[in-house]
Design a protein around this motif. Sequence first.
Motif, mmCIF file in Angstrom:
data_model
loop_
_atom_site.group_PDB
_atom_site.id
_atom_site.type_symbol
_atom_site.label_atom_id
_atom_site.label_comp_id
_atom_site.label_asym_id
_atom_site.label_seq_id
_atom_site.Cartn_x
_atom_site.Cartn_y
_atom_site.Cartn_z
ATOM 1 N N VAL A 3 13.450 0.513 -12.594
ATOM 2 C CA VAL A 3 12.824 -0.623 -13.282
ATOM 3 C C VAL A 3 12.607 -0.286 -14.754
ATOM 4 C CG1 VAL A 3 10.799 -2.111 -13.379
ATOM 5 C CG2 VAL A 3 11.791 -1.508 -11.171
ATOM 6 N N THR A 4 12.161 0.934 -15.032
ATOM 7 C CA THR A 4 11.971 1.366 -16.417
ATOM 8 C C THR A 4 13.293 1.318 -17.168
ATOM 9 O OG1 THR A 4 10.190 2.828 -15.707
ATOM 10 C CG2 THR A 4 11.143 3.243 -17.871
ATOM 11 N N ILE A 6 15.838 -0.636 -16.491
ATOM 12 C CA ILE A 6 16.183 -2.047 -16.716
ATOM 13 C C ILE A 6 15.467 -2.566 -17.961
ATOM 14 C CG2 ILE A 6 15.948 -4.398 -15.793
ATOM 15 C CD1 ILE A 6 16.340 -3.165 -12.987
ATOM 16 N N ARG A 64 14.499 -2.373 -6.249
ATOM 17 C CA ARG A 64 14.794 -1.926 -7.612
ATOM 18 C C ARG A 64 16.299 -1.828 -7.842
ATOM 19 N NH1 ARG A 64 10.782 0.828 -5.371
ATOM 20 N NH2 ARG A 64 8.753 0.840 -6.359
ATOM 21 N N LEU A 67 17.648 -5.343 -8.018
ATOM 22 C CA LEU A 67 17.333 -5.943 -9.315
ATOM 23 C C LEU A 67 18.279 -5.434 -10.396
ATOM 24 C CD1 LEU A 67 15.438 -7.743 -10.989
ATOM 25 C CD2 LEU A 67 13.962 -5.734 -11.291
ATOM 26 N N TYR A 71 20.596 -7.796 -12.647
ATOM 27 C CA TYR A 71 20.510 -7.724 -14.112
ATOM 28 C C TYR A 71 21.896 -7.528 -14.730
ATOM 29 C CZ TYR A 71 19.491 -6.047 -18.785
ATOM 30 O OH TYR A 71 19.484 -5.889 -20.147
#
Length: 195
Positions: A3-4, A6, A64, A67, A71
């Motif tokens: 996530v970081t 992304i 994650r 995602l 993305y």
Amino acid sequence: MIVTLIVICEVGFWVLLAAGLAARYLLKMPRTGLALLLCEPLLEIVLLVVTAIDLKNGAEPSWRHGLAAVYIGYTAGHGHRTVTWLDGHAAHRLGGRERPAGPPRYGMARARHEGRIWLGSVVAAAVASGLLLLATWYVGDDGDTASLTAWIVVAWRAAGIHGLIALTYLIWPKKEPRGGAGTVGDEKRVPDRTP
């Protein structure tokens, strides 16, 4: 960590975009600006590689990873259009070029425009689905891949909703007001700021 990354890729996208446009139009270095803009896909490649390494190192497949694929798909489907739109406006404001025409506002021309944007969402869903299927194959039977395959449904649901919205422009096209008020050449037109 994913996530970081992304978030870093999203921030990096806008930083590279701003730097590329500034180099092209403020510093009058079009080749440097183009080189910076062409570096943007590298961010998605880094995200893809890190996600694959994370899965290979035994990380349990999770939302994650899904995602990250969505993305990357969104960037593949809509990134070029966004960059082109912003480049046109930067050329107008910083480079002294003519103001770019906004999207059509009425009738079948608007329906075609919305259909082209929807095709970007279809590309995004297809790329995300392909990456998620590859990730599922990559993980194999050793891990629970249900969270990855669930994101395929999310991607196609988003493309389906977008398709229904685009379809409304075809079924119920907005009619141009009498006298042509609000057309592209009219000074009273409110500028459309959507990419």
